[in-house]
Design an enzyme around this catalytic site. Structure first.
Site: not given
Ligand code: NAD
Length: 481
Positions: A174, A227, A249, A283, A382
């Site tokens: 996806k 994500g 992750e 990330c 983040e």
């Protein structure tokens, strides 16, 4: 403008759809493609096709080394078309073309690396007692789901798909709704490959319409999700209902810890590159600078000069910093910078940038924020933009405490000439990768990657990731002659 259908059971699905989602070039806001707005029924079809393909004799007869050869051929195809694929990645994500080229090469390396590993996935023989031969066999798990984010779509698709196919699984990808182009390019290659239909499938659409149903589907045997933390939690909950393992992750708030004896030029370059790569939408971005108090003034002075020299522009112009993905991401970064103006001090940057001829793109100056309290949300969350926050320490213990003071633990950089300090800090930092006097080590596909704490569960990359896609079967044979 390109219309991207899904690849389900070897067929292009959705060309007759009347529901399409737009895909924009972040560099200038132009519409570049549309994807089919997939639905749960498409996921059901794909899972069924994957189950049939996985169980088929046609797939079981493909020998491990043949799976490997196939992946190596895909690597060659990617390299042969590197220019076009880099262009797609650059248009899709907005990243500078040289960074897109590096991503394309990394994707080729994943297929090559796991292609080479396909016939080297071995079990053990385990001593039990005289008259018993005990061995473990590593079998594919079955149907694997791969949910991909928008920031490194090609690399992230390649790294888990390559490992899953190398070990004999049937995969469903996806792609992120904003960045489907290069996953579609992989699908185009698989569509004409000699593999059974249903071994590689690509579904497109929104997370809620397609990602959720995929994560919660009882026909899936493993989910690799890359994500955000919140989505990762919902994927894990969905997987729990089916007792399905997940590899997650997720995000990071990774520190670069700079001691006063560091090689200054190396450390400056490392700190800059770690936060500006992909405009900070990484990330593993080095988004926190932890600097020894007595060295702060000098280091920040030099760092500010470097930030002032950084160039910003559309991906095709190959400046050092490209655009932010979309308005939503842009707004959340700008809001955080606004908060920082009252909670701390902007040393450099902090403003939006308009690029003549690319007014539809979302550009932000590389920014350094100082003076935040380490308990402030901006010190912990983040930001996912080219924004570096600065904190100071006086002792090694303080540096370690600061490094470990967020919910994340993905990557850490340590900059010092003192080997004792470097190894001591490396042993204490809670993060999945530690780099000493470098940051990223050229992104080697061989190095296990993944996080402590909320940065994730499990590891991707390297040989270790092959275990995500295999089940261990223990077989004990008793012979009684
Ligand atoms: P996101 O969580 O919004 O989306 C990721 C993917 O999940 C997309 O394909 C999306 O459509 C899908 N999705 C959304 N809702 C879903 C649901 N309910 N169920 C299943 N799937 C769903 O993340 P993003 O904004 O695309 O990516 C940015 C985040 O990813 C950042 O936090 C970043 O740190 C992280 N990231 C981590 C790594 C890593 O390897 N650790 C790599 C890249 C990005």
């Amino acid at each position: 403008m390109k219309r991207i259908p899904m690849l389900i059971n070897g067929e292009w699905v959705g060309n007759d759809s009347n529901e399409w989602l737009p895909v924009f070039n972040p560099s200038n806001g132009e519409l570049i493609a549309e994807i089919v707005k997939g639905q749960k029924e498409h996921v059901d079809e794909a899972v069924h096709a994957a189950q049939v393909a996985f169980e088929s004799d046609e797939w079981k007869k493909v020998k491990p080394y043949e799976r490997g050869q196939l992946l190596v051929r895909l690597a060659a195809h990617i390299r042969n078309n590197a220019e076009q694929w880099s262009k797609w990645e650059c248009e899709d994500v907005g990243k500078p073309i040289s960074q897109a080229k590096a991503d394309v090469e990394a994707a080729a390396r994943y297929f090559e690396f796991y292609g080479g590993a396909a016939d080297k996935v071995m079990g053990d023989t385990i001593p039990i007692e005289e008259g018993i031969l005990n061995a473990t066999v590593l079998e594919p798990v079955g149907v694997t789901a791969h949910i991909v984010p928008w920031n490194y779509p090609l690399q992230i698709t390649a790294r888990s798909v390559a490992a899953a196919i190398a070990t004999g699984n049937a995969v469903i990808v996806k792609s992120a709704e904003d960045t489907p182009l290069t996953t579609h390019a992989i699908a185009e290659w698989f569509a004409v490959s000699e593999l059974p239909k249903g071994i590689f499938q690509h579904v497109t659409g929104l997370g809620a319409d397609v990602g959720g149903p995929l994560a919660g589907h009882p026909g899936i045997h493993h989910i690799t999700f890359t994500g955000s933390v919140n989505t990762g939690i919902s994927v894990m909950k969905a997987a729990a209902d089916n007792v399905v393992p997940v590899t997650l992750e997720l995000g990071g708030k990774s520190p670069n810890i700079v001691f006063s004896d560091a090689n200054e030029e190396l450390a400056l370059e490392g700190v800059v590159r770690a936060i500006i790569q992909n405009a900070g939408q990484t990330c593993s971005a080095g988004s926190r600078l932890l600097i020894e108090e007595k060295y702060k003034e000098r280091f920040l002075h030099e760092l500010t000069a470097k930030f002032n020299e950084l160039t910003i522009g559309p991906g095709v112009d190959d400046k050092e910093i490209g655009p932010i993905l979309n308005k939503k991401q842009f707004d959340q970064i700008i809001n955080k910078i606004q908060d920082a103006k009252s909670a701390g001090k902007i040393i450099v940057g902090g403003e939006t940038v308009t690029i003549s001829g690319s007014e539809g793109g979302y550009y932000i100056q590389p920014t350094i924020i100082d003076g935040l309290d380490n308990t402030h949300a901006l010190a912990k969350e983040e930001i996912f933009g080219p924004v570096l926050t600065v904190f100071t320490f006086e002792t090694i213990e303080e540096a370690i405490e600061l490094a470990n003071s967020t919910d994340y633990g993905l990557v850490a950089g340590i900059w010092t000439r003192n080997i004792d300090v470097a190894h001591f800090v490396a042993s204490k930092v809670k993060s999945g990768q530690v780099f000493i006097n470098n940051y990223g080590a050229a992104g080697g596909v061989q190095m296990p990657f993944g996080g402590y704490k909320k940065s994730g569960i499990g590891r991707e990359k390297g040989f270790i990731a092959l275990r995500n896609y295999t089940q261990v079967k223990n077989i004990a044979v008793k012979f009684s002659i």
